[in-house]
Design a protein around this motif. Structure first.
Motif, PDB file in Angstrom:
ATOM      1  N   LYS A  91       0.796  -1.310   0.125  1.00 35.91           N
ATOM      2  CA  LYS A  91      -0.087  -0.157  -0.041  1.00 35.91           C
ATOM      3  C   LYS A  91       0.867   1.305  -0.044  1.00 35.91           C
ATOM      4  N   THR A  92       0.246   2.425  -0.430  1.00 39.48           N
ATOM      5  CA  THR A  92       1.092   3.595  -0.195  1.00 39.48           C
ATOM      6  C   THR A  92       0.687   4.350   1.028  1.00 39.48           C
ATOM      7  N   CYS A  93       1.588   5.293   1.215  1.00 41.82           N
ATOM      8  CA  CYS A  93       1.721   5.750   2.658  1.00 41.82           C
ATOM      9  C   CYS A  93       0.117   6.364   2.909  1.00 41.82           C
ATOM     10  N   GLU A  94      -0.723   6.908   2.141  1.00 37.79           N
ATOM     11  CA  GLU A  94      -1.990   7.502   2.197  1.00 37.79           C
ATOM     12  C   GLU A  94      -2.801   6.349   2.585  1.00 37.79           C
ATOM     13  N   GLU A  95      -2.649   5.103   1.855  1.00 36.81           N
ATOM     14  CA  GLU A  95      -3.491   3.978   2.147  1.00 36.81           C
ATOM     15  C   GLU A  95      -3.226   3.407   3.516  1.00 36.81           C
ATOM     16  N   ALA A  96      -2.013   3.374   3.661  1.00 39.93           N
ATOM     17  CA  ALA A  96      -1.376   2.418   4.998  1.00 39.93           C
ATOM     18  C   ALA A  96      -1.999   3.386   6.211  1.00 39.93           C
ATOM     19  N   ARG A  97      -1.909   4.823   6.272  1.00 39.53           N
ATOM     20  CA  ARG A  97      -2.163   5.522   7.466  1.00 39.53           C
ATOM     21  C   ARG A  97      -3.671   5.338   7.664  1.00 39.53           C
ATOM     22  N   ARG A  98      -4.506   4.834   7.000  1.00 40.28           N
ATOM     23  CA  ARG A  98      -5.973   4.736   7.193  1.00 40.28           C
ATOM     24  C   ARG A  98      -6.127   3.562   8.121  1.00 40.28           C
ATOM     25  N   ASN A  99      -5.177   2.325   8.275  1.00 45.38           N
ATOM     26  CA  ASN A  99      -5.502   1.379   9.257  1.00 45.38           C
ATOM     27  C   ASN A  99      -4.395   1.613  10.225  1.00 45.38           C
ATOM     28  N   SER A 101      -3.791   0.626  13.458  1.00 41.93           N
ATOM     29  CA  SER A 101      -3.033  -0.720  14.043  1.00 41.93           C
ATOM     30  C   SER A 101      -2.146  -1.088  13.199  1.00 41.93           C
ATOM     31  N   ALA A 102      -2.068  -1.043  11.905  1.00 46.14           N
ATOM     32  CA  ALA A 102      -1.202  -1.904  11.029  1.00 46.14           C
ATOM     33  C   ALA A 102      -0.007  -0.962  10.661  1.00 46.14           C
ATOM     34  N   TYR A 103      -0.383   0.439  10.855  1.00 44.75           N
ATOM     35  CA  TYR A 103       0.645   1.311  10.362  1.00 44.75           C
ATOM     36  C   TYR A 103       2.090   1.226  11.013  1.00 44.75           C
ATOM     37  N   ALA A 104       3.102   1.033  10.171  1.00 41.45           N
ATOM     38  CA  ALA A 104       4.416   0.691  10.666  1.00 41.45           C
ATOM     39  C   ALA A 104       5.288   1.926  11.351  1.00 41.45           C
ATOM     40  N   CYS A 105       4.956   3.191  10.716  1.00 47.75           N
ATOM     41  CA  CYS A 105       5.969   4.120  11.252  1.00 47.75           C
ATOM     42  C   CYS A 105       5.177   4.752  12.812  1.00 47.75           C
ATOM     43  N   VAL A 106       5.711   4.085  13.767  1.00 50.65           N
ATOM     44  CA  VAL A 106       4.899   4.283  14.968  1.00 50.65           C
ATOM     45  C   VAL A 106       5.438   5.307  15.851  1.00 50.65           C
ATOM     46  N   SER A 107       6.915   5.776  15.433  1.00 48.64           N
ATOM     47  CA  SER A 107       7.548   6.702  16.233  1.00 48.64           C
ATOM     48  C   SER A 107       6.791   8.227  15.938  1.00 48.64           C
ATOM     49  N   ASP A 108       6.774   8.819  17.217  1.00 43.56           N
ATOM     50  CA  ASP A 108       6.344  10.394  16.790  1.00 43.56           C
ATOM     51  C   ASP A 108       7.051  11.296  15.887  1.00 43.56           C
ATOM     52  N   SER A 109       8.136  10.842  15.728  1.00 43.90           N
ATOM     53  CA  SER A 109       9.039  11.799  15.079  1.00 43.90           C
ATOM     54  C   SER A 109       9.434  11.014  13.722  1.00 43.90           C
ATOM     55  N   SER A 110       8.589  10.333  12.977  1.00 40.12           N
ATOM     56  CA  SER A 110       9.011   9.606  11.873  1.00 40.12           C
ATOM     57  C   SER A 110       7.897   9.996  10.793  1.00 40.12           C
ATOM     58  N   GLU A 111       8.482   9.849   9.391  1.00 37.04           N
ATOM     59  CA  GLU A 111       7.894   9.913   8.279  1.00 37.04           C
ATOM     60  C   GLU A 111       7.703   8.711   7.466  1.00 37.04           C
ATOM     61  N   CYS A 112       6.652   8.675   6.743  1.00 37.30           N
ATOM     62  CA  CYS A 112       6.350   7.722   5.681  1.00 37.30           C
ATOM     63  C   CYS A 112       6.959   8.019   4.373  1.00 37.30           C
ATOM     64  N   VAL A 113       7.495   7.141   3.704  1.00 34.49           N
ATOM     65  CA  VAL A 113       7.841   7.300   2.253  1.00 34.49           C
ATOM     66  C   VAL A 113       7.489   6.230   1.395  1.00 34.49           C
ATOM     67  N   ASP A 114       6.874   6.573   0.232  1.00 35.94           N
ATOM     68  CA  ASP A 114       6.465   5.575  -0.704  1.00 35.94           C
ATOM     69  C   ASP A 114       7.549   4.916  -1.329  1.00 35.94           C
ATOM     70  N   SER A 115       7.316   3.475  -1.741  1.00 33.61           N
ATOM     71  CA  SER A 115       8.458   3.009  -2.273  1.00 33.61           C
ATOM     72  C   SER A 115       8.956   3.514  -3.707  1.00 33.61           C
ATOM     73  N   LYS A 116      10.026   3.716  -4.087  1.00 30.67           N
ATOM     74  CA  LYS A 116      10.236   4.221  -5.355  1.00 30.67           C
ATOM     75  C   LYS A 116      10.018   3.402  -6.596  1.00 30.67           C
ATOM     76  N   TYR A 117       9.450   2.356  -6.071  1.00 28.85           N
ATOM     77  CA  TYR A 117       9.047   1.361  -7.436  1.00 28.85           C
ATOM     78  C   TYR A 117       7.602   1.509  -7.926  1.00 28.85           C
ATOM     79  N   GLY A 118       6.831   2.614  -7.011  1.00 29.46           N
ATOM     80  CA  GLY A 118       5.536   3.024  -7.529  1.00 29.46           C
ATOM     81  C   GLY A 118       4.669   2.422  -6.680  1.00 29.46           C
ATOM     82  N   LYS A 119       3.409   2.868  -7.053  1.00 27.34           N
ATOM     83  CA  LYS A 119       1.981   2.433  -6.361  1.00 27.34           C
ATOM     84  C   LYS A 119       2.066   0.772  -6.372  1.00 27.34           C
ATOM     85  N   GLY A 120       1.672   0.293  -5.341  1.00 29.94           N
ATOM     86  CA  GLY A 120       1.409  -1.212  -5.191  1.00 29.94           C
ATOM     87  C   GLY A 120       2.742  -1.781  -4.549  1.00 29.94           C
ATOM     88  N   ALA A 121       3.840  -1.012  -4.511  1.00 26.95           N
ATOM     89  CA  ALA A 121       5.274  -1.508  -4.046  1.00 26.95           C
ATOM     90  C   ALA A 121       5.522  -1.259  -2.644  1.00 26.95           C
TER      91      ALA A 121
END
Length: 569
Positions: A91-99, A101-121
């Motif tokens: 999933k993209t960062c935007e899609e992942a933030r909606r869930n 409980s499963a969102y991996a960037c749990v640190s308060d001072s972290s940022e999500c970055v989409d994979s360089k291989y494009g959507k779905g990667a």
């Protein structure tokens, strides 16, 4: 796929017995398989085994001995470097933030970055600027104290004046007033320079627009518009048309041709329009454009697409037409099955429009590119002739003759191609090809056919000359109408396709003949032959008598009469 060829050399694995290929980025999986049908007889003597290896391209160089010996394992110690990449989920960062409980960037001072291989990667997590650590753990990203970290050097002239700022680097207490002053001065300077540049650019663009407007005859057009009260014609600005088409987005394109590209747009009043970006081929066209737009703006015919206005302040002028929703006659003929009565009605309406342009417009206007893709259909499938823009006013002297042939292959008048003299009879020839498309449902030019069969007009004239018309007719129309009616339409098309323009009928004559044929097609006797009509009315050929009066044939028996109209021979 990596097919082998006839070469095998060190440094290049592209031959009998081996091959190599690059792997594109963004793959989620990789699998190797060997084609069982591949002929291995040529390599079985020296390369009996089949194996594949996935390696980092920069760390591997092929040797021909790898095919015939076990040297590959020996040279590389049984291992070769390989590059792996990873990401979280698909999933993209935007899609992942909606869930949450499963969102991996749990640190308060972290940022999500989409994979360089494009959507779905998938996605990855990084610590925010000024932080370091593990973004996948709670509080895993910690502030970097740049004042104490040896990796960061700041020009603090007095010891102890460096103050760490959470997440944003550090600041010094000394000289902050000077820093603010310098920064403010720089900002003012940049803003001033930017404003001056924008003013200069605005003036430069305004000058260019004025030059284009003058070049395309805008001054003449503007003066004529002021002197003619009640003239419904608008001079659009470039900004208005860009807003109507979302800056001429490719998704708004509804047609492309030799004379330009057409976009669908919506004006600020909410009206749907078709905006054509023209291609002007010579200086005469550019100079006469404004004058010709004034002439075209006065055309008011129910079967001609209404021209609302134009834009002249651009390098190539743009025309704004009423939007016609049901596409082109070309698409209707070649993608749908339509009754022949509708085909005749569309042909008659098109002929009426061309006759109006030739005979009643002042000065006369020659379309120059009559074809089924330039005949549009409105909500009621009424024909609307379009695309007769910047090069359609009839030349008045030899100096205005075209210097090179324009138009569409398959529809071009042979005499025009030979002499470069565009006349109203050139439109008649092109219209004859349109009639053939309606009769046969074949394309005017088919490049896939043999040379002698590429042009529909050539095929038609050949079968007409050999009395084999039925071979080329559309099966649907043969089932709907009598052959007599179809022969009359074909005869009219043949007259339009005469090689010498003087022998062709005028568009006015063509329109009158099509009106007669349309009326005939709408009645039962236009859909049956003579014997069927006699049987329908209770008579028989043996009891009927025929009288021919010019082009009219009267078949009568008892108290009933059948009137059929035959075209003049």
């Amino acid at each position: 796929m990596c097919p082998g060829v006839s070469r095998l050399a060190d440094g290049s694995c592209a031959g009998v017995g081996c091959c190599q290929t690059a792997i594109p980025g963004g793959l989620n999986g990789y699998q190797v398989s060997f084609e069982e049908k591949f002929n291995t007889s040529g390599i079985s003597s020296f390369s009996p085994c089949s194996y594949a290896v996935l390696v980092e391209a920069a760390a591997f160089e092929f040797r021909s001995k790898y095919v015939t010996t076990n040297a590959f394992v020996a040279d590389n110690g049984g291992q070769v470097p390989l590059v792996l990449d990873w990401a979280i989920g698909n999933k993209t960062c935007e899609e992942a933030r909606r869930n949450v409980s499963a969102y991996a960037c749990v640190s308060d001072s972290s940022e999500c970055v989409d994979s360089k291989y494009g959507k779905g990667a998938g996605y990855l997590c990084n610590c925010s600027a000024g932080y370091e650590g593990n973004p996948y753990l709670l509080n895993g990203c910690q502030d970097i104290n740049e004042c104490e970290d040896a990796r960061y050097r700041y020009p603090c002239s007095v010891s102890g004046t460096c103050v760490n700022t959470i997440g944003e680097g550090n600041k010094t207490q000394i000289g902050w007033q000077i820093a603010i002053g310098v920064t403010s001065g720089a900002v003012v300077l940049i803003v001033t320079a930017t404003c001056l540049y924008m003013i200069h650019e605005k003036r430069r663009l305004a000058k260019i627009k004025r030059e284009y407007f003058k070049q395309h005859g805008g001054l003449l057009l503007f003066e004529e518009m002021k002197s003619r009260q009640g003239l419904s014609f608008t001079l659009f600005t470039q900004e208005e048309l860009e807003a109507a088409t979302n800056s001429f987005d490719e998704r708004h394109v509804i047609g492309k041709g030799g004379n330009g590209t057409v976009y669908r747009g919506t004006t600020k009043d909410g009206e749907a329009v078709a905006i054509k970006r023209c291609r002007l081929s010579n200086e005469r066209q550019k100079k006469e454009f404004g004058k010709e737009m004034l002439i075209l703006s006065q055309i008011n015919h129910r079967n001609v697409v209404k021209l609302y206005g134009c834009c002249l302040e651009v390098e190539v002028p743009m025309l704004v037409y009423k939007y016609v929703p049901n596409g082109t006659l070309y698409r209707l003929i070649h993608h749908h099955r339509i009754p022949f009565t509708l085909r005749l009605r569309i042909a008659h309406q098109t002929a009426e429009a061309l006759a109006y342009l030739h005979s009643w417009a002042s000065p006369p206007i020659i379309h120059g590119d009559v074809k089924t893709s330039n005949i549009l259909l409105d909500e009621d499938y009424t024909a609307m002739v379009s695309d007769f823009g910047a090069s359609t006013v009839a030349p008045t002297d030899e100096a205005q003759l075209v210097t090179f042939v324009q138009g569409t292959c398959g529809y071009l008048d042979p005499e025009y191609m030979r002499t470069c003299k565009l006349t109203d009879r050139s439109d008649v020839y092109s219209f004859g090809v349109v009639l053939l498309e309606l009769l046969t449902c074949r394309k005017a030019l088919n490049l896939e056919e043999m040379e002698e069969d590429k042009y529909l007009s050539s095929q038609f004239l050949l079968v007409m000359g050999e009395d084999r018309l039925e071979e080329i007719l559309d099966e649907q129309v043969k089932g709907e109408h009598s052959l007599e009616l179809l022969e009359q339409v074909a005869e009219l098309a043949k007259q339009c396709l005469e090689m010498t323009s003087d022998r062709r009928p005028s568009m006015r004559q063509v329109a009158e003949e099509l009106a007669r044929l349309s009326r005939l097609a709408e009645h039962p006797w236009g859909r049956q032959n003579s014997e069927e009509i006699l049987a329908l009315l209770g008579g028989s050929p043996s009891t009927a008598s025929e009288i021919e009066l010019g082009s009219t044939r009267i078949i009568s028996f008892t108290d009933t009469a059948y009137i059929g109209i035959r075209s003049p021979r």
